[in-house]
Design an enzyme around this catalytic site. Sequence first.
Site, PDB file in Angstrom:
ATOM      1  N   LYS A 199      52.865  88.698  94.284  1.00 63.02           N
ATOM      2  CA  LYS A 199      53.096  87.323  94.861  1.00 63.02           C
ATOM      3  C   LYS A 199      54.127  87.470  96.034  1.00 63.02           C
ATOM      4  CE  LYS A 199      51.944  84.056  91.395  1.00 63.02           C
ATOM      5  NZ  LYS A 199      52.222  83.440  90.261  1.00 63.02           N
TER       6      LYS A 199
ATOM      7  N   ARG B 225      45.527  89.683  82.228  1.00 65.92           N
ATOM      8  CA  ARG B 225      44.847  89.726  80.856  1.00 65.92           C
ATOM      9  C   ARG B 225      45.584  90.742  79.841  1.00 65.92           C
ATOM     10  NH1 ARG B 225      43.642  94.208  79.710  1.00 65.92           N
ATOM     11  NH2 ARG B 225      41.996  95.410  80.095  1.00 65.92           N
TER      12      ARG B 225
ATOM     13  N   LYS C 140      44.614  92.824  76.708  1.00 70.72           N
ATOM     14  CA  LYS C 140      43.456  93.245  76.020  1.00 70.72           C
ATOM     15  C   LYS C 140      43.220  92.515  74.755  1.00 70.72           C
ATOM     16  CE  LYS C 140      40.655  97.593  75.955  1.00 70.72           C
ATOM     17  NZ  LYS C 140      39.891  97.436  77.346  1.00 70.72           N
TER      18      LYS C 140
ATOM     19  N   SER D 259      38.767  94.411  71.295  1.00 66.97           N
ATOM     20  CA  SER D 259      38.589  95.436  72.534  1.00 66.97           C
ATOM     21  C   SER D 259      39.556  96.768  72.178  1.00 66.97           C
ATOM     22  CB  SER D 259      38.718  95.029  73.872  1.00 66.97           C
ATOM     23  OG  SER D 259      37.936  94.073  74.387  1.00 66.97           O
TER      24      SER D 259
ATOM     25  N   ASP E 230      45.532 100.183  79.158  1.00 69.16           N
ATOM     26  CA  ASP E 230      45.178  99.061  79.815  1.00 69.16           C
ATOM     27  C   ASP E 230      45.291  97.706  78.888  1.00 69.16           C
ATOM     28  OD1 ASP E 230      43.138  99.915  77.806  1.00 69.16           O
ATOM     29  OD2 ASP E 230      41.504  98.970  79.282  1.00 69.16           O
TER      30      ASP E 230
ATOM     31  N   ARG F  17      44.497  92.062  87.716  1.00 72.76           N
ATOM     32  CA  ARG F  17      43.252  92.322  88.942  1.00 72.76           C
ATOM     33  C   ARG F  17      43.791  91.848  90.137  1.00 72.76           C
ATOM     34  NH1 ARG F  17      38.022  91.522  86.426  1.00 72.76           N
ATOM     35  NH2 ARG F  17      38.387  93.373  85.430  1.00 72.76           N
TER      36      ARG F  17
ATOM     37  N   LYS G  60      31.553 104.902  91.510  1.00 74.28           N
ATOM     38  CA  LYS G  60      30.972 105.426  90.103  1.00 74.28           C
ATOM     39  C   LYS G  60      29.477 105.663  90.439  1.00 74.28           C
ATOM     40  CE  LYS G  60      33.866 104.347  86.300  1.00 74.28           C
ATOM     41  NZ  LYS G  60      34.147 103.636  85.233  1.00 74.28           N
TER      42      LYS G  60
ATOM     43  N   GLU H 211      47.859  98.606  83.972  1.00 71.73           N
ATOM     44  CA  GLU H 211      46.561  99.044  84.751  1.00 71.73           C
ATOM     45  C   GLU H 211      46.657  97.731  85.965  1.00 71.73           C
ATOM     46  OE1 GLU H 211      42.340 100.606  83.925  1.00 71.73           O
ATOM     47  OE2 GLU H 211      42.127  98.258  83.924  1.00 71.73           O
TER      48      GLU H 211
ATOM     49  N   GLU I 297      27.352  92.421  87.531  1.00 67.44           N
ATOM     50  CA  GLU I 297      27.061  93.484  86.844  1.00 67.44           C
ATOM     51  C   GLU I 297      27.433  93.480  85.408  1.00 67.44           C
ATOM     52  OE1 GLU I 297      27.641  97.842  85.349  1.00 67.44           O
ATOM     53  OE2 GLU I 297      29.084  96.357  85.568  1.00 67.44           O
TER      54      GLU I 297
HETATM   55  P1  0O2 Z   1      38.027  95.461  80.175  1.00 70.59           P
HETATM   56  O1  0O2 Z   1      37.245  94.292  79.441  1.00 70.59           O
HETATM   57  O2  0O2 Z   1      37.757  95.131  81.526  1.00 70.59           O
HETATM   58  O3  0O2 Z   1      39.445  95.860  79.820  1.00 70.59           O
HETATM   59  P2  0O2 Z   1      38.853 103.948  79.931  1.00 70.59           P
HETATM   60  O4  0O2 Z   1      39.773 102.792  80.484  1.00 70.59           O
HETATM   61  O5  0O2 Z   1      39.645 105.029  79.135  1.00 70.59           O
HETATM   62  O6  0O2 Z   1      37.948 103.053  78.793  1.00 70.59           O
HETATM   63  P3  0O2 Z   1      37.678 104.990  82.111  1.00 70.59           P
HETATM   64  O7  0O2 Z   1      36.432 105.008  82.533  1.00 70.59           O
HETATM   65  O8  0O2 Z   1      38.474 106.315  82.082  1.00 70.59           O
HETATM   66  O9  0O2 Z   1      37.917 104.760  80.703  1.00 70.59           O
HETATM   67  O10 0O2 Z   1      38.523 103.949  82.802  1.00 70.59           O
HETATM   68  P4  0O2 Z   1      38.221 103.395  84.268  1.00 70.59           P
HETATM   69  O11 0O2 Z   1      37.261 104.156  84.865  1.00 70.59           O
HETATM   70  O12 0O2 Z   1      39.659 103.368  84.978  1.00 70.59           O
HETATM   71  O13 0O2 Z   1      37.775 102.013  83.980  1.00 70.59           O
HETATM   72  C1  0O2 Z   1      38.374 101.076  83.240  1.00 70.59           C
HETATM   73  C2  0O2 Z   1      38.144  99.422  83.580  1.00 70.59           C
HETATM   74  O14 0O2 Z   1      37.483  99.491  84.782  1.00 70.59           O
HETATM   75  C3  0O2 Z   1      37.038  98.880  82.636  1.00 70.59           C
HETATM   76  O15 0O2 Z   1      37.762  98.431  81.694  1.00 70.59           O
HETATM   77  C4  0O2 Z   1      36.393  97.869  83.534  1.00 70.59           C
HETATM   78  O16 0O2 Z   1      37.352  96.710  83.716  1.00 70.59           O
HETATM   79  C5  0O2 Z   1      36.612  98.223  84.854  1.00 70.59           C
HETATM   80  N1  0O2 Z   1      35.118  99.187  85.048  1.00 70.59           N
HETATM   81  C6  0O2 Z   1      34.999 100.518  85.242  1.00 70.59           C
HETATM   82  N2  0O2 Z   1      33.805 100.785  85.350  1.00 70.59           N
HETATM   83  C7  0O2 Z   1      33.136  99.719  85.619  1.00 70.59           C
HETATM   84  C8  0O2 Z   1      31.476  99.263  85.880  1.00 70.59           C
HETATM   85  O17 0O2 Z   1      30.871 100.038  86.007  1.00 70.59           O
HETATM   86  N3  0O2 Z   1      31.517  98.180  85.833  1.00 70.59           N
HETATM   87  C9  0O2 Z   1      32.359  96.971  85.830  1.00 70.59           C
HETATM   88  N4  0O2 Z   1      31.999  95.838  85.846  1.00 70.59           N
HETATM   89  N5  0O2 Z   1      33.457  97.341  85.463  1.00 70.59           N
HETATM   90  C10 0O2 Z   1      34.034  98.755  85.181  1.00 70.59           C
HETATM   91  P5  0O2 Z   1      37.182  98.140  80.168  1.00 70.59           P
HETATM   92  O18 0O2 Z   1      37.965  98.649  79.091  1.00 70.59           O
HETATM   93  O19 0O2 Z   1      35.758  98.745  80.154  1.00 70.59           O
HETATM   94  O20 0O2 Z   1      36.949  96.689  80.058  1.00 70.59           O
END
Ligand code: 0O2
Length: 213
Positions: free
Chosen positions: A39, A60, A62, A66, A89, A94, A129, A156, A171
Amino acid sequence: ENLKLVDAFTDFVEESTLPYRQMMTYYNCALMEVETKFKVLNEQFSLFYDRNPIESIHTRIKSQSSILKKLQKKNLALTIPNIENNLFDIAGVRVVCAFTEDIYSLVNSFLSQDDVRLIEKKDYIQNPKENGYRSLHLIVEIPIFLSDEKKWIKVEVQFRTIAMDFWASLEHKIRYKKNLSKERLDEIDKELLECAQICKTLDEKMEEIKTGN
Ligand code: 0O2
C-alpha cells in the site's frame, strides 16, 4: 473425503489449540505487514507518476484442509514444525497490477527493503508453465514485532496483471469442474492455452499503448 480431512485437523487442533492459534496469528500479522508495504509503494508511485500500479491486493491464510492435503502429498505428519518448515504458502498475498512493467518495479522495490529476505523467486512470466499459467511468485521472510521478541515469518507473494489474474481465476474454476471426459479435458487444456496466449498478447498491446510505441 473433505470431511475426513477436517476431522483429522480438528483432532490435531484440539490437541494443541494454543500453539496452532499462535502460529496462525503470526502468519496473519505477517500478511498485514506485507499488505501495508505494498500500500505504501502504491501511494509513493502514484505521487510521482499520477497513477496506481496496483489494481488490488488480496490476502489469504491457507485453509486447514489445504494444509493437510499438502502435508499428505509431501508424506509429512501434521505437526506445527512440519507446517512451519515445509509449507511456505500458509500466508499468501496476491498483488494484481495494471501492467507487466509495474510488477517488476514493485518486486525490485519490495526486495530492496532491508527487512525483506528473499527465500525463493519463480518467474512464470518469463517462463510460463506448460498450461499457460503466468505470474511471478516470491517466497519471502519478514519480521513481525511482538511484545518481547522479533519473529521472521514466511509469506508467499504472487504478482499478476489483470489479464493474468483473469486467466488464472477462470482456469481454476473450469479445471475443477467434475465428471468431464478425458477428451473434453484435453480439449479444455488446449483452449485454455490459447486463452493464455491471448492474455499475453493483450498485456503486450496495453504496455505498447501506455508507452506510446
Ligand atoms: P492455493 O489455493 O492458491 O493456495 P507448491 O506451492 O509447493 O504446491 P509449486 O508448483 O512449487 O507447488 O508452487 P508454485 O508453482 O509456486 O504455485 C503455487 C501457487 O501458484 C498455487 O497455489 C496457485 O495459487 C498458483 N498456481 C500455480 N500454478 C497454477 C495454475 O496452473 N493455475 C492456477 N490457476 N494457479 C496456479 P496452490 O497451493 O495450488 O493453491
